[in-house]
Design an enzyme around this catalytic site. Sequence first.
Site, mmCIF file in Angstrom:
data_model
loop_
_atom_site.group_PDB
_atom_site.id
_atom_site.type_symbol
_atom_site.label_atom_id
_atom_site.label_comp_id
_atom_site.label_asym_id
_atom_site.label_seq_id
_atom_site.Cartn_x
_atom_site.Cartn_y
_atom_site.Cartn_z
ATOM 1 N N MET A 73 44.761 41.726 34.777
ATOM 2 C CA MET A 73 43.536 42.256 34.660
ATOM 3 C C MET A 73 43.530 43.579 35.418
ATOM 4 S SD MET A 73 41.288 38.637 35.423
ATOM 5 C CE MET A 73 39.625 39.588 34.825
ATOM 6 N N CYS A 74 44.444 44.375 35.149
ATOM 7 C CA CYS A 74 44.809 45.625 35.844
ATOM 8 C C CYS A 74 44.427 46.567 34.810
ATOM 9 C CB CYS A 74 46.222 45.639 36.524
ATOM 10 S SG CYS A 74 46.944 47.085 37.096
ATOM 11 N N GLY A 75 43.943 47.920 35.143
ATOM 12 C CA GLY A 75 44.006 49.165 34.223
ATOM 13 C C GLY A 75 45.616 49.196 33.553
#
Length: 165
Positions: free
Chosen positions: A34-36
């Site tokens: 759930m990271c850029g």
Amino acid sequence: MPIYQFTAQRIDGTVQSLADYRGQVLLIVNVASMCGLTPQYAGLEQLYRRYRDQGFSVLGFPSNQFMQEPGNDESIAQFCERTYQVTFPLFAKVDVNGPNEHPLFTYLKTQQPGLFGSTAIKWNFTKFLVDRNGKPRRRYAPTDMPAQIEDDIVALLRQQPATVN
């Protein structure tokens, strides 16, 4: 001292010795869903598929230390397979910093410190390139895209591992 002394729990719960990767070039990455930077999974998978038959592997270690990997191992595995068709080895969620960090990351960080000699991992998708002899050769920043690392991987794949008598 090579990385082969370490073991790690795979995402399916089995324990694996890193000695099983002896003779391979490895890219060890702390990953998060759930990271850029999560789209880097696609580039990591491309590298793995392109070079696995030449003795290369990506080893993905999920970590929630940056609050970007809240799921359990099963949900992480399902996300990676469904969203990015990940086939490279994934390991159980670990800490990469602090008192409970996995010993592999303690070793990698001391062998390849970051900017200004810092040993802390600053964010998800920090990458460590390990040669065929199990020696960490280079550390890459989270923003270094997998394609930017390809030339370094190819150079190490051309080197033969040292023979042990």
